[in-house]
Design a protein around this motif. Structure first.
Motif, PDB file in Angstrom:
ATOM      1  N   MET A   1      37.990 -36.228   4.030  1.00 29.54           N
ATOM      2  CA  MET A   1      38.120 -36.085   2.811  1.00 29.54           C
ATOM      3  C   MET A   1      39.701 -34.864   2.787  1.00 29.54           C
ATOM      4  O   MET A   1      39.985 -34.305   3.239  1.00 29.54           O
ATOM      5  CB  MET A   1      37.142 -34.970   2.572  1.00 29.54           C
ATOM      6  N   LYS A   2      40.438 -35.815   1.557  1.00 34.41           N
ATOM      7  CA  LYS A   2      41.404 -34.847   1.245  1.00 34.41           C
ATOM      8  C   LYS A   2      41.408 -33.217   0.388  1.00 34.41           C
ATOM      9  O   LYS A   2      40.189 -33.832  -0.606  1.00 34.41           O
ATOM     10  CB  LYS A   2      42.050 -35.541   0.936  1.00 34.41           C
ATOM     11  N   GLN A   3      41.867 -32.683   0.049  1.00 34.99           N
ATOM     12  CA  GLN A   3      41.567 -31.221  -0.573  1.00 34.99           C
ATOM     13  C   GLN A   3      42.630 -30.763  -0.609  1.00 34.99           C
ATOM     14  O   GLN A   3      44.436 -30.426   0.138  1.00 34.99           O
ATOM     15  CB  GLN A   3      40.297 -30.297   0.270  1.00 34.99           C
TER      16      GLN A   3
ATOM     17  N   GLU B   1      49.635 -23.575  -2.304  1.00 32.29           N
ATOM     18  CA  GLU B   1      48.990 -24.627  -2.488  1.00 32.29           C
ATOM     19  C   GLU B   1      49.124 -25.306  -1.105  1.00 32.29           C
ATOM     20  O   GLU B   1      50.198 -25.633  -1.249  1.00 32.29           O
ATOM     21  CB  GLU B   1      50.207 -25.243  -3.872  1.00 32.29           C
ATOM     22  N   VAL B   2      48.773 -25.652  -0.361  1.00 32.08           N
ATOM     23  CA  VAL B   2      47.916 -26.067   0.379  1.00 32.08           C
ATOM     24  C   VAL B   2      46.977 -27.337   0.318  1.00 32.08           C
ATOM     25  O   VAL B   2      46.011 -27.332  -0.149  1.00 32.08           O
ATOM     26  CB  VAL B   2      47.461 -25.926   1.535  1.00 32.08           C
ATOM     27  N   THR B   3      48.208 -28.758   1.025  1.00 28.05           N
ATOM     28  CA  THR B   3      47.193 -30.311   0.182  1.00 28.05           C
ATOM     29  C   THR B   3      47.620 -30.572   1.799  1.00 28.05           C
ATOM     30  O   THR B   3      47.797 -30.651   2.416  1.00 28.05           O
ATOM     31  CB  THR B   3      47.543 -30.992  -0.134  1.00 28.05           C
ATOM     32  N   GLY B   4      45.682 -30.903   2.394  1.00 32.90           N
ATOM     33  CA  GLY B   4      45.889 -31.396   3.565  1.00 32.90           C
ATOM     34  C   GLY B   4      43.997 -32.437   3.715  1.00 32.90           C
ATOM     35  O   GLY B   4      43.101 -31.777   3.342  1.00 32.90           O
ATOM     36  N   ASP B   5      43.864 -33.256   4.992  1.00 36.97           N
ATOM     37  CA  ASP B   5      42.843 -33.511   5.211  1.00 36.97           C
ATOM     38  C   ASP B   5      41.907 -33.088   6.233  1.00 36.97           C
ATOM     39  O   ASP B   5      42.365 -32.393   7.499  1.00 36.97           O
ATOM     40  CB  ASP B   5      43.023 -35.151   6.124  1.00 36.97           C
ATOM     41  N   GLY B   6      41.118 -31.842   6.011  1.00 38.88           N
ATOM     42  CA  GLY B   6      39.780 -31.811   7.270  1.00 38.88           C
ATOM     43  C   GLY B   6      40.220 -29.991   7.055  1.00 38.88           C
ATOM     44  O   GLY B   6      40.895 -29.726   9.012  1.00 38.88           O
ATOM     45  N   VAL B   7      41.499 -29.090   5.993  1.00 38.33           N
ATOM     46  CA  VAL B   7      41.894 -27.447   6.808  1.00 38.33           C
ATOM     47  C   VAL B   7      40.852 -26.933   6.608  1.00 38.33           C
ATOM     48  O   VAL B   7      40.095 -27.291   5.835  1.00 38.33           O
ATOM     49  CB  VAL B   7      43.016 -27.082   5.615  1.00 38.33           C
ATOM     50  N   ASP B   8      41.320 -26.211   7.779  1.00 40.59           N
ATOM     51  CA  ASP B   8      39.954 -25.419   8.246  1.00 40.59           C
ATOM     52  C   ASP B   8      41.015 -23.730   6.805  1.00 40.59           C
ATOM     53  O   ASP B   8      41.680 -23.191   7.100  1.00 40.59           O
ATOM     54  CB  ASP B   8      39.623 -24.185   9.059  1.00 40.59           C
TER      55      ASP B   8
ATOM     56  N   GLN C   1      38.879 -31.080  -4.265  1.00 42.03           N
ATOM     57  CA  GLN C   1      38.884 -32.142  -3.151  1.00 42.03           C
ATOM     58  C   GLN C   1      39.854 -32.593  -4.034  1.00 42.03           C
ATOM     59  O   GLN C   1      39.692 -33.346  -5.500  1.00 42.03           O
ATOM     60  CB  GLN C   1      37.076 -32.687  -3.192  1.00 42.03           C
ATOM     61  N   VAL C   2      39.789 -33.599  -2.884  1.00 41.16           N
ATOM     62  CA  VAL C   2      41.100 -34.738  -4.229  1.00 41.16           C
ATOM     63  C   VAL C   2      41.282 -35.790  -3.564  1.00 41.16           C
ATOM     64  O   VAL C   2      40.476 -36.943  -2.619  1.00 41.16           O
ATOM     65  CB  VAL C   2      43.057 -34.029  -3.631  1.00 41.16           C
ATOM     66  N   LYS C   3      40.381 -36.814  -4.562  1.00 41.42           N
ATOM     67  CA  LYS C   3      40.503 -38.524  -4.185  1.00 41.42           C
ATOM     68  C   LYS C   3      41.666 -38.853  -3.891  1.00 41.42           C
ATOM     69  O   LYS C   3      42.837 -38.921  -4.018  1.00 41.42           O
ATOM     70  CB  LYS C   3      39.367 -39.146  -5.568  1.00 41.42           C
ATOM     71  N   ALA C   4      41.228 -39.965  -2.956  1.00 47.67           N
ATOM     72  CA  ALA C   4      42.384 -40.813  -2.359  1.00 47.67           C
ATOM     73  C   ALA C   4      43.221 -41.803  -2.985  1.00 47.67           C
ATOM     74  O   ALA C   4      44.104 -42.466  -3.430  1.00 47.67           O
ATOM     75  CB  ALA C   4      41.877 -41.866  -0.780  1.00 47.67           C
ATOM     76  N   GLY C   5      41.621 -42.496  -3.849  1.00 50.53           N
ATOM     77  CA  GLY C   5      42.013 -43.759  -4.488  1.00 50.53           C
ATOM     78  C   GLY C   5      42.582 -43.067  -5.786  1.00 50.53           C
ATOM     79  O   GLY C   5      43.894 -42.403  -6.706  1.00 50.53           O
TER      80      GLY C   5
ATOM     81  N   ILE D   1      36.062 -32.172  -7.422  1.00 48.53           N
ATOM     82  CA  ILE D   1      34.931 -30.825  -7.761  1.00 48.53           C
ATOM     83  C   ILE D   1      35.727 -30.102  -7.273  1.00 48.53           C
ATOM     84  O   ILE D   1      36.515 -29.737  -6.126  1.00 48.53           O
ATOM     85  CB  ILE D   1      34.849 -30.680  -6.433  1.00 48.53           C
ATOM     86  N   THR D   2      35.515 -29.033  -7.752  1.00 54.31           N
ATOM     87  CA  THR D   2      36.733 -27.161  -8.151  1.00 54.31           C
ATOM     88  C   THR D   2      35.619 -26.383  -7.362  1.00 54.31           C
ATOM     89  O   THR D   2      34.761 -26.071  -8.118  1.00 54.31           O
ATOM     90  CB  THR D   2      37.328 -27.452  -9.078  1.00 54.31           C
ATOM     91  N   ILE D   3      36.300 -25.782  -6.620  1.00 52.90           N
ATOM     92  CA  ILE D   3      35.281 -24.606  -6.458  1.00 52.90           C
ATOM     93  C   ILE D   3      36.972 -23.155  -6.256  1.00 52.90           C
ATOM     94  O   ILE D   3      37.325 -23.311  -6.127  1.00 52.90           O
ATOM     95  CB  ILE D   3      34.785 -24.359  -4.386  1.00 52.90           C
TER      96      ILE D   3
END
Length: 121
Positions: free
Chosen positions: A1-3, A44-51, A73-77, A86-88
Protein backbone atom coordinates in the motif's frame (compact mmCIF):
# COMPACT_ATOMS: atom_id res chain seq x y z
CA UNK A 1 0.00 0.00 0.00
CA UNK A 2 1.66 3.17 -1.20
CA UNK A 3 0.94 6.24 0.88
CA UNK A 4 1.71 9.95 0.99
CA UNK A 5 2.40 11.45 4.42
CA UNK A 6 2.48 15.18 5.13
CA UNK A 7 4.38 16.12 8.30
CA UNK A 8 4.72 19.63 9.71
CA UNK A 9 8.25 20.04 11.05
CA UNK A 10 9.62 23.08 12.82
CA UNK A 11 12.65 24.03 10.73
CA UNK A 12 14.54 27.24 11.49
CA UNK A 13 17.28 27.20 8.87
CA UNK A 14 18.59 25.37 5.81
CA UNK A 15 20.66 23.08 8.03
CA UNK A 16 17.48 21.89 9.80
CA UNK A 17 15.76 21.36 6.46
CA UNK A 18 18.67 19.28 5.17
CA UNK A 19 18.75 17.25 8.37
CA UNK A 20 15.00 16.57 8.19
CA UNK A 21 15.24 15.53 4.54
CA UNK A 22 18.10 13.12 5.31
CA UNK A 23 16.21 11.55 8.20
CA UNK A 24 13.06 11.10 6.11
CA UNK A 25 14.98 9.72 3.12
CA UNK A 26 16.72 7.13 5.31
CA UNK A 27 13.42 5.78 6.72
CA UNK A 28 12.26 2.33 5.65
CA UNK A 29 10.12 2.24 2.47
CA UNK A 30 10.50 5.88 1.46
CA UNK A 31 10.69 6.51 -2.28
CA UNK A 32 10.26 10.31 -2.46
CA UNK A 33 10.79 13.21 -0.03
CA UNK A 34 10.03 16.86 -0.73
CA UNK A 35 9.46 20.16 1.07
CA UNK A 36 6.01 21.67 0.73
CA UNK A 37 4.15 24.66 2.08
CA UNK A 38 4.50 28.38 1.99
CA UNK A 39 7.40 28.51 4.45
CA UNK A 40 8.89 25.14 3.43
CA UNK A 41 7.88 23.73 6.81
CA UNK A 42 5.90 20.71 5.58
CA UNK A 43 7.70 17.48 4.68
CA UNK A 44 5.93 15.31 2.10
CA UNK A 45 7.02 11.67 2.21
CA UNK A 46 5.84 9.12 -0.35
CA UNK A 47 6.56 5.43 -0.04
CA UNK A 48 5.39 1.88 0.49
CA UNK A 49 4.98 0.69 4.08
CA UNK A 50 6.33 3.84 5.77
CA UNK A 51 5.68 3.95 9.52
CA UNK A 52 4.43 7.52 10.01
CA UNK A 53 4.56 7.40 13.82
CA UNK A 54 8.18 6.23 13.87
CA UNK A 55 9.11 8.84 11.25
CA UNK A 56 7.62 11.71 13.27
CA UNK A 57 9.29 10.34 16.41
CA UNK A 58 12.68 10.42 14.70
CA UNK A 59 12.05 13.94 13.42
CA UNK A 60 11.07 15.11 16.91
CA UNK A 61 14.17 13.55 18.40
CA UNK A 62 16.65 14.91 15.84
CA UNK A 63 15.14 18.16 14.50
CA UNK A 64 12.41 19.50 16.78
CA UNK A 65 8.63 19.64 16.87
CA UNK A 66 6.91 17.45 14.26
CA UNK A 67 3.23 16.64 13.76
CA UNK A 68 1.40 14.49 11.23
CA UNK A 69 -0.89 16.67 9.14
CA UNK A 70 -2.23 14.24 6.56
CA UNK A 71 -1.93 10.61 5.46
CA UNK A 72 -3.23 9.65 2.05
CA UNK A 73 -3.28 6.31 0.25
CA UNK A 74 -2.01 6.50 -3.31
CA UNK A 75 -3.34 4.09 -5.89
CA UNK A 76 -0.75 2.45 -8.12
CA UNK A 77 -3.04 2.44 -11.17
CA UNK A 78 -4.56 5.25 -13.17
CA UNK A 79 -5.81 8.35 -11.43
CA UNK A 80 -8.95 8.31 -13.63
CA UNK A 81 -10.52 5.25 -11.96
CA UNK A 82 -13.28 7.42 -10.53
CA UNK A 83 -12.41 6.53 -6.94
CA UNK A 84 -11.22 9.14 -4.49
CA UNK A 85 -8.11 8.37 -2.45
CA UNK A 86 -8.55 7.74 1.26
CA UNK A 87 -7.41 10.76 3.22
CA UNK A 88 -6.80 10.97 6.96
CA UNK A 89 -6.18 14.40 8.46
CA UNK A 90 -4.84 15.08 11.92
CA UNK A 91 -5.48 18.37 13.63
CA UNK A 92 -4.14 19.43 16.97
CA UNK A 93 -5.80 22.05 19.11
CA UNK A 94 -2.85 22.38 21.46
CA UNK A 95 -0.48 25.25 20.87
CA UNK A 96 3.20 24.46 20.86
CA UNK A 97 6.09 26.80 21.38
CA UNK A 98 9.66 26.56 20.27
CA UNK A 99 12.37 25.96 22.81
CA UNK A 100 15.92 26.87 21.94
CA UNK A 101 17.98 23.99 20.63
CA UNK A 102 20.90 24.66 22.96
CA UNK A 103 20.15 26.36 26.27
CA UNK A 104 22.66 28.97 27.44
CA UNK A 105 25.44 27.63 29.64
CA UNK A 106 26.58 29.49 32.73
CA UNK A 107 29.84 28.86 34.49
CA UNK A 108 31.66 30.18 37.52
CA UNK A 109 35.41 30.32 38.05
CA UNK A 110 36.31 28.70 41.36
CA UNK A 111 39.81 28.76 42.80
CA UNK A 112 40.92 25.45 44.14
CA UNK A 113 43.75 26.78 46.28
CA UNK A 114 43.39 30.22 47.79
CA UNK A 115 46.46 32.41 47.99
CA UNK A 116 48.40 31.98 51.25
CA UNK A 117 47.80 34.61 53.87
CA UNK A 118 50.69 33.63 56.15
CA UNK A 119 53.09 36.53 56.87
CA UNK A 120 56.11 34.26 57.41
CA UNK A 121 56.32 33.24 53.80
Amino acid sequence: MKQKILVKVQMHCDKCRTKALKIAAAAYGVSKVSLEGENKDHLEVTGDGVDSVRLTGLLRKKVGFAAIVQIEQVKAGNADDGENPITIEYTSSASYYCTPQCPPMYYEVVREYPQPTCSIM
